[in-house]
Motif scaffolding. Structure first.
Motif, PDB file in Angstrom:
ATOM      1  N   TYR A  29       0.847  -1.191   0.000  1.00 19.69           N
ATOM      2  CA  TYR A  29       0.000   0.000   0.000  1.00 19.69           C
ATOM      3  C   TYR A  29       0.884   1.243   0.000  1.00 19.69           C
ATOM      4  CZ  TYR A  29       0.914  -0.736   4.994  1.00 19.69           C
ATOM      5  OH  TYR A  29       1.517  -0.977   6.204  1.00 19.69           O
ATOM      6  N   PRO A  30       0.324   2.364  -0.478  1.00 12.99           N
ATOM      7  CA  PRO A  30       1.122   3.601  -0.539  1.00 12.99           C
ATOM      8  C   PRO A  30       1.267   4.239   0.842  1.00 12.99           C
ATOM      9  CG  PRO A  30      -1.068   3.981  -1.418  1.00 12.99           C
ATOM     10  CD  PRO A  30      -0.988   2.527  -1.082  1.00 12.99           C
ATOM     11  N   ILE A  31       2.444   4.841   1.068  1.00 13.81           N
ATOM     12  CA  ILE A  31       2.707   5.623   2.285  1.00 13.81           C
ATOM     13  C   ILE A  31       3.453   6.895   1.886  1.00 13.81           C
ATOM     14  CG2 ILE A  31       2.738   3.581   3.791  1.00 13.81           C
ATOM     15  CD1 ILE A  31       5.839   3.770   3.774  1.00 13.81           C
ATOM     16  N   ASN A  32       3.763   7.726   2.844  1.00 14.35           N
ATOM     17  CA  ASN A  32       4.538   8.957   2.625  1.00 14.35           C
ATOM     18  C   ASN A  32       3.906   9.839   1.545  1.00 14.35           C
ATOM     19  OD1 ASN A  32       6.303   7.943   4.517  1.00 14.35           O
ATOM     20  ND2 ASN A  32       7.731   7.164   2.998  1.00 14.35           N
ATOM     21  N   GLN A  33       2.649  10.163   1.754  1.00 12.59           N
ATOM     22  CA  GLN A  33       1.894  11.001   0.822  1.00 12.59           C
ATOM     23  C   GLN A  33       1.915  10.435  -0.601  1.00 12.59           C
ATOM     24  OE1 GLN A  33       4.478  12.703   2.816  1.00 12.59           O
ATOM     25  NE2 GLN A  33       2.900  12.646   4.403  1.00 12.59           N
ATOM     26  N   GLY A  34       1.900   9.119  -0.720  1.00 14.97           N
ATOM     27  CA  GLY A  34       1.836   8.474  -2.014  1.00 14.97           C
ATOM     28  C   GLY A  34       3.151   8.390  -2.767  1.00 14.97           C
TER      29      GLY A  34
END
Length: 176
Positions: A29-34
């Motif tokens: 899944y995405p993290i760090n504002q994508g």
């Protein structure tokens, strides 16, 4: 010379020995504002027996030539041990030779062809051959255990079993 069949490394065929660490098919899944994709919980360390701690090291493996006789196996009864290649190149290959935990039986040996995008985490007590890099000097991040207690058993063998170029070629062909 009797050749040990080499199989392609995948999660299903390796499950009895531990985990295959790879991105394909992993939860992410995405993290760090994508800006970053997190591939979550690819494996876990099993190192707490007798007060052990998890450590991370780097192993630099010298390439081994085939044919190569299987003459030694080892196991770590107090902790798992993960090997993750430091490469982005799928053509970087290494071999994994394993046997189930418990009493060692030569007839239970299995060999796998690992590629640069795959790592392995040997479950606690699984018999495995020391690192077998192919083609070039190869670096691996290794997660394992440090602490009290005896955590490395070595078994010297006279198997007359070999890893051969022919068996390696057959494994490669099965990928296509």
């Amino acid at each position: 010379m009797p050749a040990l069949l080499i199989e392609l490394l995948n999660r299903g065929s390796f499950a009895a020995f531990g985990d295959v660490i790879m991105l394909e098919g992993a939860r992410h899944y995405p993290i760090n504002q994508g800006t970053t994709e997190r591939y979550h919980a690819l494996t876990s360390a099993d190192t707490a027996d007798q007060g052990g701690q998890t450590i991370i090291s780097l192993f630099r493996g010298q390439p081994r030539a085939l044919p190569m006789e299987i003459t030694i196996m080892e196991r770590h009864p107090l902790g798992s041990q993960a090997f993750i290649p430091v490469t982005q190149n799928a053509e970087d290959e290494y071999l994994v030779v394993v046997a189930p935990a418990g009493d060692f039986k030569v007839e239970h040996l299995r060999a796998f062809l690992g590629r640069g995008f795959q790592g392995v985490n040997y479950a606690k007590g699984v018999w495995h051959h020391p690192l077998i890099a192919l083609h070039q000097v190869s670096d691996f991040v290794v997660m394992d255990r440090i602490g009290q207690g005896r955590n490395c058993d070595e078994l010297f063998l006279q198997t007359d079993l070999w890893l051969t170029d022919d068996s390696l070629d057959r494994a490669r062909k099965s990928a296509t």
